[in-house]
Enzyme design. Sequence first.
Site, PDB file in Angstrom:
ATOM      1  N   GLU A  93      44.444  57.221  29.581  1.00 17.37           N
ATOM      2  CA  GLU A  93      43.320  56.650  28.849  1.00 17.37           C
ATOM      3  C   GLU A  93      42.828  55.358  29.472  1.00 17.37           C
ATOM      4  O   GLU A  93      43.549  54.686  30.212  1.00 17.37           O
ATOM      5  CB  GLU A  93      43.697  56.432  27.394  1.00 17.37           C
ATOM      6  CG  GLU A  93      44.979  55.680  27.197  1.00 17.37           C
ATOM      7  CD  GLU A  93      45.374  55.670  25.730  1.00 17.37           C
ATOM      8  OE1 GLU A  93      44.986  54.721  25.054  1.00 17.37           O
ATOM      9  OE2 GLU A  93      46.041  56.603  25.271  1.00 17.37           O
ATOM     10  N   CYS A 106      39.650  48.582  31.082  1.00 21.59           N
ATOM     11  CA  CYS A 106      41.104  48.495  31.054  1.00 21.59           C
ATOM     12  C   CYS A 106      41.644  49.818  31.594  1.00 21.59           C
ATOM     13  O   CYS A 106      41.349  50.884  31.050  1.00 21.59           O
ATOM     14  CB  CYS A 106      41.554  48.257  29.614  1.00 21.59           C
ATOM     15  SG  CYS A 106      43.340  48.220  29.441  1.00 21.59           S
ATOM     16  N   CYS A 113      55.114  55.604  30.747  1.00 17.54           N
ATOM     17  CA  CYS A 113      55.709  54.349  31.216  1.00 17.54           C
ATOM     18  C   CYS A 113      57.208  54.412  30.972  1.00 17.54           C
ATOM     19  O   CYS A 113      57.658  55.051  30.012  1.00 17.54           O
ATOM     20  CB  CYS A 113      55.107  53.180  30.431  1.00 17.54           C
ATOM     21  SG  CYS A 113      55.637  51.567  31.041  1.00 17.54           S
ATOM     22  N   CYS A 117      59.245  49.053  26.300  1.00 17.84           N
ATOM     23  CA  CYS A 117      58.968  47.962  25.354  1.00 17.84           C
ATOM     24  C   CYS A 117      58.868  48.539  23.935  1.00 17.84           C
ATOM     25  O   CYS A 117      58.184  49.537  23.703  1.00 17.84           O
ATOM     26  CB  CYS A 117      57.682  47.228  25.721  1.00 17.84           C
ATOM     27  SG  CYS A 117      57.745  46.494  27.365  1.00 17.84           S
ATOM     28  N   CYS A 120      55.343  49.169  22.081  1.00 13.76           N
ATOM     29  CA  CYS A 120      54.249  49.779  22.843  1.00 13.76           C
ATOM     30  C   CYS A 120      54.234  51.301  22.689  1.00 13.76           C
ATOM     31  O   CYS A 120      55.249  51.966  22.867  1.00 13.76           O
ATOM     32  CB  CYS A 120      54.398  49.404  24.308  1.00 13.76           C
ATOM     33  SG  CYS A 120      53.111  50.098  25.345  1.00 13.76           S
ATOM     34  N   ASN A 291      48.970  45.127  17.717  1.00 14.52           N
ATOM     35  CA  ASN A 291      48.290  46.287  17.145  1.00 14.52           C
ATOM     36  C   ASN A 291      49.359  47.171  16.540  1.00 14.52           C
ATOM     37  O   ASN A 291      50.343  47.509  17.218  1.00 14.52           O
ATOM     38  CB  ASN A 291      47.580  47.070  18.244  1.00 14.52           C
ATOM     39  CG  ASN A 291      46.245  46.456  18.594  1.00 14.52           C
ATOM     40  OD1 ASN A 291      45.390  46.260  17.751  1.00 14.52           O
ATOM     41  ND2 ASN A 291      46.089  46.127  19.861  1.00 14.52           N
ATOM     42  N   CYS A 334      47.154  49.961  23.708  1.00 11.78           N
ATOM     43  CA  CYS A 334      47.847  50.679  24.754  1.00 11.78           C
ATOM     44  C   CYS A 334      48.518  51.989  24.314  1.00 11.78           C
ATOM     45  O   CYS A 334      49.417  52.006  23.484  1.00 11.78           O
ATOM     46  CB  CYS A 334      48.863  49.658  25.219  1.00 11.78           C
ATOM     47  SG  CYS A 334      49.908  50.026  26.520  1.00 11.78           S
TER      48      CYS A 334
HETATM   49  N1  SAH Z   1      53.018  47.277  31.748  1.00 13.98           N
HETATM   50  C1  SAH Z   1      52.085  46.214  31.859  1.00 13.98           C
HETATM   51  C2  SAH Z   1      50.661  46.577  31.532  1.00 13.98           C
HETATM   52  C3  SAH Z   1      50.387  47.520  30.404  1.00 13.98           C
HETATM   53  S1  SAH Z   1      50.515  46.973  28.746  1.00 13.98           S
HETATM   54  C4  SAH Z   1      52.547  45.032  31.042  1.00 13.98           C
HETATM   55  O1  SAH Z   1      53.566  45.123  30.394  1.00 13.98           O
HETATM   56  O2  SAH Z   1      51.920  43.992  31.115  1.00 13.98           O
HETATM   57  C5  SAH Z   1      49.196  45.853  28.505  1.00 13.98           C
HETATM   58  C6  SAH Z   1      49.495  44.790  27.480  1.00 13.98           C
HETATM   59  O3  SAH Z   1      49.470  45.304  26.139  1.00 13.98           O
HETATM   60  C7  SAH Z   1      50.864  44.185  27.667  1.00 13.98           C
HETATM   61  O4  SAH Z   1      50.786  42.790  27.474  1.00 13.98           O
HETATM   62  C8  SAH Z   1      51.637  44.849  26.565  1.00 13.98           C
HETATM   63  O5  SAH Z   1      52.803  44.175  26.268  1.00 13.98           O
HETATM   64  C9  SAH Z   1      50.609  44.863  25.456  1.00 13.98           C
HETATM   65  N2  SAH Z   1      50.892  45.756  24.343  1.00 13.98           N
HETATM   66  C10 SAH Z   1      51.587  46.902  24.325  1.00 13.98           C
HETATM   67  N3  SAH Z   1      51.646  47.415  23.089  1.00 13.98           N
HETATM   68  C11 SAH Z   1      50.959  46.580  22.300  1.00 13.98           C
HETATM   69  C12 SAH Z   1      50.657  46.549  20.915  1.00 13.98           C
HETATM   70  N4  SAH Z   1      51.088  47.495  20.084  1.00 13.98           N
HETATM   71  N5  SAH Z   1      49.908  45.514  20.457  1.00 13.98           N
HETATM   72  C13 SAH Z   1      49.464  44.539  21.285  1.00 13.98           C
HETATM   73  N6  SAH Z   1      49.717  44.511  22.601  1.00 13.98           N
HETATM   74  C14 SAH Z   1      50.461  45.505  23.093  1.00 13.98           C
END
Ligand code: SAH
Length: 346
Positions: A93, A106, A113, A117, A120, A291, A334
């Site tokens: 996406e 974006c 991935c 995390c 995420c 989010n 994300c």
């Molecule tokens: N893997 C990379 C890039 C992808 S995630 C990274 O970790 O930076 C892009 C951003 O969105 C990252 O800062 C990630 O931590 C954040 N992110 C992931 N899930 C999220 C959520 N539920 N709410 C807000 N930010 C989120």
Amino acid sequence: MTNKTNLKNCTLKELENYLESLGEKKFRAKQIYQWIYRGVCSFQDMTDLSKGLREKLEESATIECLELLQVQHSKTDETKKYLFGLQDGNKIESVFMKYKFGNSICLSSQAGCRMGCEFCASTIGGLKRNLTAGEIMDQILCVQRDTGEKISHIVVMGTGEPFDNYENLSKFIYLVNSKEGLNIGMRNITVSTCGILPKIADFAADFPQVNLAISLHAPNDEIRNQTMPVNKTYNTSMLLEACRDYTKKTGRRVTFEYALVSGVNDQSKHAEELAKMLKGMLCHVNLIPLNNVQETGLKGSSRKEAQLFKDRLEQLGIPTTVRRELGSDINAACGQLRLTNSEDSL
Ligand code: SAH
């Protein structure tokens, strides 16, 4: 999948070599390259090439295009979220956002991935595979075709960990920056990482003009270990040391992303700890209320709590913004669209 060469993965130089290998003149490469970046998906549409050359190309090469599966339009702003299909059936996406300074996209760097995390959505289902440079780039061409608008800014903050796919990410940056291609300036590109340290050093050497964002999300190792498994390999003091080195080498500021999770990392004491941690660094903190991703059970802080956290950080001398939440009504966080359209969906 075919064994044909996907010309979208080629730099102009590689395309020149390819045409020479077909016994063609080098200058044809530039014509083809320009057609690709105008968004053309078929050799038949390259009207200034002879019929003979078009047929020859079709035998040995392709111009792979992503398949547009779904577009969601935000009702509250002009954000659009795209779901694309790859040739092998995987889905990725991208998000299109309009800002005063221009149009931003974006991009995803991987299908899935493996960083794990906790908060995420992309982590659910794990890593499917790396995207090729052409697949990362094609997200831009498809969105430009759909919106009829030119994209001027790129953030690699979609699904995937860009530094876990460093080679293809690097090639992608060369492709979009190339004058004959999209000609997007290095300073208009931002790459976000969860903190794969060796690659931060490579990135400083290879792309000193590209902006670096670090997903920090915690003011100490205790919280970061719980939410981001990468912290067990590269802890916060190692990460901050790498960021200081980055600034020393490039003279550039680092952006720290910090998603506020209600009751977990959003209290005044956390802001104080964070300020202490970042003191003296050339940096900027980007706050975003988490989010909500249903599967994680974690809850984002309120706008008011985010504002309080920002005020405390700024009192302590750390430049901070609360990121505008674009497209929250269309699950622009994300991995969410991909998740609701996959077998991994819970
Ligand atoms: N893997 C990379 C890039 C992808 S995630 C990274 O970790 O930076 C892009 C951003 O969105 C990252 O800062 C990630 O931590 C954040 N992110 C992931 N899930 C999220 C959520 N539920 N709410 C807000 N930010 C989120």
